[in-house]
Scaffold this active site. Structure first.
Site, PDB file in Angstrom:
ATOM      1  N   SER A  44       0.832  -1.216   0.000  1.00 19.48           N
ATOM      2  CA  SER A  44       0.000   0.000   0.000  1.00 19.48           C
ATOM      3  C   SER A  44       0.854   1.247   0.000  1.00 19.48           C
ATOM      4  CB  SER A  44      -0.854   0.074   1.267  1.00 19.48           C
ATOM      5  OG  SER A  44      -1.622  -1.045   1.428  1.00 19.48           O
ATOM      6  N   HIS A  80      -2.156  -3.274  -6.538  1.00 16.13           N
ATOM      7  CA  HIS A  80      -2.701  -2.842  -5.254  1.00 16.13           C
ATOM      8  C   HIS A  80      -4.211  -3.049  -5.219  1.00 16.13           C
ATOM      9  CE1 HIS A  80      -3.488   0.522  -2.135  1.00 16.13           C
ATOM     10  NE2 HIS A  80      -3.183  -0.602  -1.529  1.00 16.13           N
ATOM     11  N   GLU A  89      -4.890  -0.752  -8.432  1.00 17.67           N
ATOM     12  CA  GLU A  89      -3.887   0.181  -8.931  1.00 17.67           C
ATOM     13  C   GLU A  89      -2.703  -0.641  -9.434  1.00 17.67           C
ATOM     14  OE1 GLU A  89      -4.591   4.213  -6.302  1.00 17.67           O
ATOM     15  OE2 GLU A  89      -3.652   2.533  -5.293  1.00 17.67           O
ATOM     16  N   ASN A 110      -4.745   6.296  -1.801  1.00 16.64           N
ATOM     17  CA  ASN A 110      -4.266   6.627  -0.455  1.00 16.64           C
ATOM     18  C   ASN A 110      -3.650   8.023  -0.396  1.00 16.64           C
ATOM     19  OD1 ASN A 110      -5.123   4.357   0.860  1.00 16.64           O
ATOM     20  ND2 ASN A 110      -3.245   3.209   0.500  1.00 16.64           N
TER      21      ASN A 110
HETATM   22  N1  LIG Z   1      -5.214  -4.685   5.195  1.00 10.97           N
HETATM   23  C1  LIG Z   1      -5.584  -3.851   4.238  1.00 10.97           C
HETATM   24  O1  LIG Z   1      -6.640  -3.215   4.308  1.00 10.97           O
HETATM   25  C2  LIG Z   1      -4.721  -3.713   3.014  1.00 10.97           C
HETATM   26  C3  LIG Z   1      -5.257  -3.100   1.873  1.00 10.97           C
HETATM   27  C4  LIG Z   1      -4.468  -3.008   0.718  1.00 10.97           C
HETATM   28  C5  LIG Z   1      -3.181  -3.490   0.727  1.00 10.97           C
HETATM   29  N2  LIG Z   1      -2.680  -4.066   1.878  1.00 10.97           N
HETATM   30  C6  LIG Z   1      -1.305  -4.582   1.823  1.00 10.97           C
HETATM   31  O2  LIG Z   1      -1.348  -5.995   1.750  1.00 10.97           O
HETATM   32  C7  LIG Z   1      -0.197  -6.543   2.390  1.00 10.97           C
HETATM   33  C8  LIG Z   1      -0.635  -7.521   3.446  1.00 10.97           C
HETATM   34  O3  LIG Z   1      -1.464  -6.870   4.371  1.00 10.97           O
HETATM   35  P1  LIG Z   1      -2.498  -7.692   5.278  1.00 10.97           P
HETATM   36  O4  LIG Z   1      -3.331  -6.655   5.947  1.00 10.97           O
HETATM   37  O5  LIG Z   1      -3.140  -8.761   4.499  1.00 10.97           O
HETATM   38  O6  LIG Z   1      -1.477  -8.315   6.349  1.00 10.97           O
HETATM   39  P2  LIG Z   1      -1.712  -9.544   7.327  1.00 10.97           P
HETATM   40  O7  LIG Z   1      -0.770  -9.368   8.435  1.00 10.97           O
HETATM   41  O8  LIG Z   1      -3.180  -9.684   7.631  1.00 10.97           O
HETATM   42  O9  LIG Z   1      -1.285 -10.799   6.456  1.00 10.97           O
HETATM   43  C9  LIG Z   1       0.041 -11.086   6.078  1.00 10.97           C
HETATM   44  C10 LIG Z   1       0.247 -12.571   6.093  1.00 10.97           C
HETATM   45  O10 LIG Z   1       1.520 -12.862   5.545  1.00 10.97           O
HETATM   46  C11 LIG Z   1       2.048 -13.981   6.249  1.00 10.97           C
HETATM   47  N3  LIG Z   1       3.489 -14.010   6.042  1.00 10.97           N
HETATM   48  C12 LIG Z   1       4.446 -13.258   6.639  1.00 10.97           C
HETATM   49  N4  LIG Z   1       5.655 -13.553   6.128  1.00 10.97           N
HETATM   50  C13 LIG Z   1       5.470 -14.531   5.209  1.00 10.97           C
HETATM   51  C14 LIG Z   1       6.349 -15.258   4.367  1.00 10.97           C
HETATM   52  N5  LIG Z   1       7.650 -15.015   4.356  1.00 10.97           N
HETATM   53  N6  LIG Z   1       5.815 -16.178   3.560  1.00 10.97           N
HETATM   54  C15 LIG Z   1       4.490 -16.441   3.570  1.00 10.97           C
HETATM   55  N7  LIG Z   1       3.615 -15.784   4.355  1.00 10.97           N
HETATM   56  C16 LIG Z   1       4.096 -14.837   5.158  1.00 10.97           C
HETATM   57  C17 LIG Z   1       1.625 -13.734   7.679  1.00 10.97           C
HETATM   58  O11 LIG Z   1       1.644 -14.944   8.432  1.00 10.97           O
HETATM   59  C18 LIG Z   1       0.225 -13.174   7.498  1.00 10.97           C
HETATM   60  O12 LIG Z   1      -0.772 -14.168   7.573  1.00 10.97           O
HETATM   61  C19 LIG Z   1       0.588  -5.361   2.933  1.00 10.97           C
HETATM   62  O13 LIG Z   1       1.568  -5.010   2.011  1.00 10.97           O
HETATM   63  C20 LIG Z   1      -0.470  -4.274   3.037  1.00 10.97           C
HETATM   64  O14 LIG Z   1       0.093  -2.977   2.934  1.00 10.97           O
HETATM   65  C21 LIG Z   1      -3.419  -4.198   3.007  1.00 10.97           C
END
Ligand SMILES: NC(=O)c1ccc[n+]([C@@H]2O[C@H](COP(=O)([O-])OP(=O)(O)OC[C@H]3O[C@@H](n4cnc5c(N)ncnc54)[C@H](O)[C@@H]3O)[C@@H](O)[C@H]2O)c1
Length: 528
Positions: free
Chosen positions: A128, A149, A161, A199
């Site tokens: 993000s 994204h 995006e 964002n």
């Molecule tokens: N949460 C949101 O609203 C949102 C929206 C858009 C983008 N994002 C982006 O998406 C990405 C993930 O965010 P999220 O909220 O889903 O995070 P999250 O913490 O809910 O999920 C991340 C997952 O990745 C796993 N993980 C960590 N290291 C790993 C590895 N080496 N191999 C495999 N799995 C691994 C973790 O165990 C976890 O389950 C980030 O870059 C975030 O900026 C999040």
């Protein structure tokens, strides 16, 4: 090293998803729904089971709503295959990394993928706020790393995006853009800049709302009501911050501040304090609102928006409408008469059965100063000899009354003005007497950011509207909102804010003045 990925084009058949957390489960679902086989790798076994259960639950819901058959459910779920290591993704045409928002973690994942993927496979990152360039730079094949994204929840939000870097192979960008369309999303293609489109526009606007709250400009309820009732956005900015998470919002603002600098991106101290205190919003049960105590909540899970400050008082029977309101563009100078504004308010009051006079010598229950969005209550109220019992009133939208006390307005006069607005069937919000008042200050600064982004050449007007409607749930995008409000009016209010605060972040960009003269781009003002 340049790698030819052009040939992939529409031909992406097999995908991988690394990380099955909040976003990963939804992304895997969307890819499998579109017919791709999806290999998922998750570092935490509990998160894997949770992610698969969320995916399955979502498909079940689609069956119960008649959107999928049982057979389709089985087929889609059967296309998702957990693998113990990245090696399981060796045949994938595209892998989306959805691991936590930490550069070293993302770089490590890219390095591991480099070991197993074919050189022409594409790596998409769902970051993000990190720089896609930084994520790509260490890769053995940086040309194949593209930002993809998604928005939360991924199965629902239609925006993707697609972010290219100076290193990106154009074929990889084309392939990801085509894939976004295939999976039912609307792609907006941008270059690698902090916050991308959605964002970068949303967060400074949310931050502005926190500054207004923190400086006592308006209450949290009034800030949110001005936006939902007045501007018509689905959520107020403070309630939205609670939903996104104050910690997440703070982290994105810090990235934006580092990239762009300036007051729009400097996190309001209150945002930082609340995040530091663990009041991160809905996920912790408390943020700007309290979600934890059943007895203080309205509908389940919604913030407590009761407004104890607006005690019931009877509406005034007689009102003096005090001109002059300030004329648009005269902020900072002495106010000039604006008879129309006063006459409009007078007619409105009379239609509600209230006795109206414009003669200051005539005793009445309340003085109402007919102000414009630039404000300016004290001067006219004092000139009319009604400093203590006069209140400014501005009606920016059909259903919203901005009630604006001066420093000398009594509590009784303020309560009477609220009662008056209620009698008129309007939602009353109280605003500080500053340029823009409440709805205008938030809206026009937000629209200014959007116009500045277009002026920068970063996004087209259509991209801006697509990003905010499909990514943030706006019923109408900023350009459309600008067309409705009027670019000239927006420029005038912004000029007043710029003069009033001395903050260049509010200065209307030259393009806004050009829109005021030449109109907004046709495709925008005609868009729905
Ligand atoms: N949460 C949101 O609203 C949102 C929206 C858009 C983008 N994002 C982006 O998406 C990405 C993930 O965010 P999220 O909220 O889903 O995070 P999250 O913490 O809910 O999920 C991340 C997952 O990745 C796993 N993980 C960590 N290291 C790993 C590895 N080496 N191999 C495999 N799995 C691994 C973790 O165990 C976890 O389950 C980030 O870059 C975030 O900026 C999040």
């Amino acid at each position: 090293m340049a790698v030819t990925v052009v040939s992939l084009g529409m031909g992406i058949r097999s995908a991988g998803v690394v990380g099955l957390g909040t976003m990963g489960a939804g992304i895997a679902e969307v890819l499998a729904m579109a017919g791709l086989t999806v290999t998922v790798v998750e570092a935490d076994p509990d998160a894997l089971s949770r992610g698969i259960a969320i995916l399955d639950g979502s498909l079940r819901k689609a069956v119960s709503r008649g959107r999928l058959t049982e057979d389709e459910h089985k087929e889609i779920a059967g296309r998702v295959h957990p693998a113990p290591t990245m090696a399981g993704m060796a045949d994938a045409d595209l892998v989306v990394e959805v691991v936590p928002e930490q550069l070293p973690v993302k770089r490590q994942v890219i390095a591991e993928l480099d070991q197993v993927l074919r050189p022409e496979a594409i790596i998409a990152t769902n970051t993000s706020s990190l720089s896609v360039t930084s994520i790509a730079a260490d890769s053995a094949h940086p040309g194949r790393v593209v930002g993809m994204h998604f928005f939360n929840p991924a199965p629902v939000m239609r925006l993707v995006e697609v972010v290219t870097t100076v290193l990106t192979d154009p074929g990889a960008a084309r392939a990801v853009t085509a894939l976004a369309g295939r999976i039912g999303k609307t792609p907006v293609q941008v270059t690698d800049r902090a916050g991308f489109v959605a964002n970068a526009l949303l967060l400074p606007y949310l931050n502005h709302a926190v500054w207004l709250l923190e400086t006592g400009y308006a209450s949290r309820e009034d800030i949110d009501l001005a936006v939902t009732t007045g501007i018509g956005l689905p959520m107020g900015p403070l309630a939205l911050l609670d939903l996104i998470g104050l910690d997440t919002s703070l982290a994105i603002l810090e990235v934006l501040e580092r990239e762009f600098g300036g007051t729009r991106y400097t996190p309001a101290p209150l945002l930082r304090r609340l995040a530091d205190a663990g009041r991160t919003g809905r996920k912790s049960g408390r943020g700007f609102y309290d979600y934890g105590h059943q007895e203080t909540r309205g509908a389940a899970g919604s913030p407590d928006q009761s407004r104890p400050d607006l005690a019931a008082v009877s509406s005034p029977g007689t009102v003096t409408v005090i001109g002059p309101g300030a004329v648009a563009g005269t902020a900072g100078r002495s106010a000039e008469p604006h008879p129309d504004r006063a006459a409009e308010l007078g007619s409105l009051f009379e239609a509600a059965g209230i006795s109206v006079t414009s003669n200051p010598a005539h005793p009445t229950d309340l003085g109402i100063v007919a102000i414009g969005p630039e404000g300016g209550v004290l001067g006219p109220a004092s000139a009319a000899g009604r400093a203590a019992d006069a209140v400014g009133l501005h009606l920016p939208y059909q259903n919203l009354a901005e009630i604006v006390p001066s420093q000398l307005t009594s509590a009784g006069a303020l309560a009477a003005a609220v009662a008056l607005a209620t009698r008129l069937g309007l939602t009353a919000v109280r605003s500080a007497d500053r340029p823009g008042l409440l709805a205008g200050a938030l809206l026009f600064a937000h629209l200014r950011d959007a116009v500045a982004m277009v002026a920068d050449g970063y996004a087209t007007p259509a991209d801006v509207d697509t990003a905010m409607t499909l990514g943030c749930g706006y019923p109408r995008g900023p350009m459309r909102l600008l067309a409705e409000a009027g670019a000239g009016k927006a420029a005038d209010v912004l000029s007043a804010m710029h003069a009033g605060y001395g903050d260049p972040a509010f200065a209307p960009p030259p393009l806004l003045r050009e829109y005021a003269i030449g109109g907004l781009p046709v495709q925008v003002s005609g868009a729905s």
